[in-house]
Write a protein that holds these residues in place. Structure first.
Motif, PDB file in Angstrom:
ATOM      1  N   MET A 285       4.960  -0.161   1.780  1.00  0.00           N
ATOM      2  CA  MET A 285       4.070  -0.464   0.662  1.00  0.00           C
ATOM      3  C   MET A 285       2.663   0.054   0.916  1.00  0.00           C
ATOM      4  O   MET A 285       2.096  -0.143   1.994  1.00  0.00           O
ATOM      5  CB  MET A 285       3.996  -1.980   0.435  1.00  0.00           C
ATOM      6  CG  MET A 285       3.147  -2.363  -0.759  1.00  0.00           C
ATOM      7  SD  MET A 285       3.124  -4.142  -1.078  1.00  0.00           S
ATOM      8  CE  MET A 285       1.921  -4.681   0.133  1.00  0.00           C
ATOM      9  N   ASN A 286       2.091   0.729  -0.073  1.00  0.00           N
ATOM     10  CA  ASN A 286       0.718   1.190   0.020  1.00  0.00           C
ATOM     11  C   ASN A 286      -0.219  -0.006  -0.133  1.00  0.00           C
ATOM     12  O   ASN A 286      -0.061  -0.810  -1.057  1.00  0.00           O
ATOM     13  CB  ASN A 286       0.437   2.240  -1.059  1.00  0.00           C
ATOM     14  CG  ASN A 286      -0.944   2.815  -0.930  1.00  0.00           C
ATOM     15  OD1 ASN A 286      -1.893   2.274  -1.479  1.00  0.00           O
ATOM     16  ND2 ASN A 286      -1.060   3.912  -0.210  1.00  0.00           N
ATOM     17  N   ALA A 287      -1.186  -0.128   0.755  1.00  0.00           N
ATOM     18  CA  ALA A 287      -2.081  -1.289   0.762  1.00  0.00           C
ATOM     19  C   ALA A 287      -3.015  -1.333  -0.434  1.00  0.00           C
ATOM     20  O   ALA A 287      -3.429  -2.414  -0.864  1.00  0.00           O
ATOM     21  CB  ALA A 287      -2.893  -1.304   2.059  1.00  0.00           C
TER      22      ALA A 287
ATOM     23  N   HIS B 277      -0.246  -1.376  -3.847  1.00  0.00           N
ATOM     24  CA  HIS B 277       0.834  -2.366  -3.776  1.00  0.00           C
ATOM     25  C   HIS B 277       2.118  -1.857  -4.424  1.00  0.00           C
ATOM     26  O   HIS B 277       2.874  -2.607  -5.035  1.00  0.00           O
ATOM     27  CB  HIS B 277       0.409  -3.715  -4.366  1.00  0.00           C
ATOM     28  CG  HIS B 277      -0.713  -4.325  -3.611  1.00  0.00           C
ATOM     29  ND1 HIS B 277      -1.824  -4.835  -4.216  1.00  0.00           N
ATOM     30  CD2 HIS B 277      -0.920  -4.469  -2.275  1.00  0.00           C
ATOM     31  CE1 HIS B 277      -2.670  -5.278  -3.301  1.00  0.00           C
ATOM     32  NE2 HIS B 277      -2.136  -5.057  -2.120  1.00  0.00           N
ATOM     33  N   THR B 278       2.361  -0.546  -4.303  1.00  0.00           N
ATOM     34  CA  THR B 278       3.591   0.074  -4.756  1.00  0.00           C
ATOM     35  C   THR B 278       4.323   0.634  -3.541  1.00  0.00           C
ATOM     36  O   THR B 278       3.735   0.772  -2.466  1.00  0.00           O
ATOM     37  CB  THR B 278       3.312   1.185  -5.791  1.00  0.00           C
ATOM     38  OG1 THR B 278       2.391   2.121  -5.233  1.00  0.00           O
ATOM     39  CG2 THR B 278       2.750   0.600  -7.089  1.00  0.00           C
ATOM     40  N   TYR B 279       5.591   0.974  -3.723  1.00  0.00           N
ATOM     41  CA  TYR B 279       6.470   1.292  -2.605  1.00  0.00           C
ATOM     42  C   TYR B 279       6.873   2.757  -2.551  1.00  0.00           C
ATOM     43  O   TYR B 279       7.177   3.359  -3.580  1.00  0.00           O
ATOM     44  CB  TYR B 279       7.737   0.435  -2.700  1.00  0.00           C
ATOM     45  CG  TYR B 279       7.447  -1.033  -2.715  1.00  0.00           C
ATOM     46  CD1 TYR B 279       7.227  -1.729  -1.536  1.00  0.00           C
ATOM     47  CD2 TYR B 279       7.359  -1.727  -3.918  1.00  0.00           C
ATOM     48  CE1 TYR B 279       6.931  -3.079  -1.548  1.00  0.00           C
ATOM     49  CE2 TYR B 279       7.072  -3.080  -3.949  1.00  0.00           C
ATOM     50  CZ  TYR B 279       6.855  -3.750  -2.754  1.00  0.00           C
ATOM     51  OH  TYR B 279       6.564  -5.083  -2.770  1.00  0.00           O
TER      52      TYR B 279
ATOM     53  N   VAL C 201       6.999   0.749  -8.495  1.00  0.00           N
ATOM     54  CA  VAL C 201       6.598  -0.658  -8.604  1.00  0.00           C
ATOM     55  C   VAL C 201       7.636  -1.562  -7.957  1.00  0.00           C
ATOM     56  O   VAL C 201       7.417  -2.755  -7.839  1.00  0.00           O
ATOM     57  CB  VAL C 201       6.342  -1.075 -10.070  1.00  0.00           C
ATOM     58  CG1 VAL C 201       5.155  -0.323 -10.634  1.00  0.00           C
ATOM     59  CG2 VAL C 201       7.573  -0.855 -10.923  1.00  0.00           C
ATOM     60  N   GLY C 202       8.740  -1.002  -7.531  1.00  0.00           N
ATOM     61  CA  GLY C 202       9.754  -1.748  -6.801  1.00  0.00           C
ATOM     62  C   GLY C 202      11.002  -1.972  -7.625  1.00  0.00           C
ATOM     63  O   GLY C 202      10.956  -2.618  -8.655  1.00  0.00           O
ATOM     64  N   ASN C 203      12.108  -1.377  -7.163  1.00  0.00           N
ATOM     65  CA  ASN C 203      13.359  -1.578  -7.881  1.00  0.00           C
ATOM     66  C   ASN C 203      14.387  -2.317  -7.039  1.00  0.00           C
ATOM     67  O   ASN C 203      15.485  -2.579  -7.493  1.00  0.00           O
ATOM     68  CB  ASN C 203      13.927  -0.231  -8.363  1.00  0.00           C
ATOM     69  CG  ASN C 203      14.241   0.725  -7.224  1.00  0.00           C
ATOM     70  OD1 ASN C 203      14.344   0.350  -6.068  1.00  0.00           O
ATOM     71  ND2 ASN C 203      14.406   1.987  -7.563  1.00  0.00           N
TER      72      ASN C 203
ATOM     73  N   ALA D 266      -1.494   3.028  -9.328  1.00  0.00           N
ATOM     74  CA  ALA D 266      -0.481   1.982  -9.210  1.00  0.00           C
ATOM     75  C   ALA D 266       0.637   2.177 -10.225  1.00  0.00           C
ATOM     76  O   ALA D 266       1.527   1.339 -10.352  1.00  0.00           O
ATOM     77  CB  ALA D 266      -1.120   0.607  -9.382  1.00  0.00           C
ATOM     78  N   ALA D 267       0.610   3.281 -10.956  1.00  0.00           N
ATOM     79  CA  ALA D 267       1.631   3.559 -11.966  1.00  0.00           C
ATOM     80  C   ALA D 267       2.980   3.829 -11.306  1.00  0.00           C
ATOM     81  O   ALA D 267       3.053   4.396 -10.214  1.00  0.00           O
ATOM     82  CB  ALA D 267       1.225   4.759 -12.816  1.00  0.00           C
TER      83      ALA D 267
END
Length: 151
Positions: A12-14, A17-19, A36-38, A120-121
């Motif tokens: 995760m990027n600090a 907050h995406t992966y 964004v996380g799946n 963060a998109a």
């Protein structure tokens, strides 16, 4: 050079907050983006310390390795962060701006992974850039237990 224990992680990027993610489970050379996380295998990475080149980072969902391809000019004139069938060497350096976070540094270029424009998109592009002393290149390695049917 420091490292983390061998294992499976979401990265995760600090700042965003995406992966770290292989876009839509693409085959090699798969595009590396942030998601964004799946909760699927394309958000999970196997990290393994090697004897000679730091670490390898392998997609749990596709089996391909995280790599930088200077001949692939899709993302930047310098090249693109993609997946590869060949093992690619990275190393981890502590990010001093964010506790418990790491720079993911390309052994060949000396540059670190970052999210384009700190976006963060979903599907924001992951690029290589000169190392900076801030959170934009800080990455958390969060242990993840792979679940059946997630790849």
């Amino acid at each position: 050079m420091s490292t983390i224990p061998t294992g499976t992680y979401v990265i995760m990027n600090a700042t965003t907050h995406t992966y770290l993610n292989v876009l839509a489970f693409q085959p090699v050379p798969g595009d590396i983006v942030n998601s964004v996380g799946n909760y699927l295998g394309n958000d999970m990475w196997n990290v393994l310390k090697t004897e000679s080149c730091g670490i390898t980072i392998q997609s749990y969902g596709t089996g391909a390795f995280l790599a930088f391809d200077p001949s692939n000019k899709t993302d930047t004139p310098a090249g693109s962060v993609v997946t590869s069938t060949s093992i690619y060497p990275w190393n981890l350096q502590k990010n001093t701006a964010v506790p418990y976070a790491w720079y993911i540094v390309d052994n060949y270029t000396g540059q670190g992974l970052s999210v384009k424009n700190n976006s963060a998109a979903n599907a924001a592009q992951v690029l290589e850039a000169r190392l900076t002393q801030n959170g934009s290149q800080a990455w958390f390695f969060i242990p993840k237990e792979p679940l059946a049917g997630t790849n």
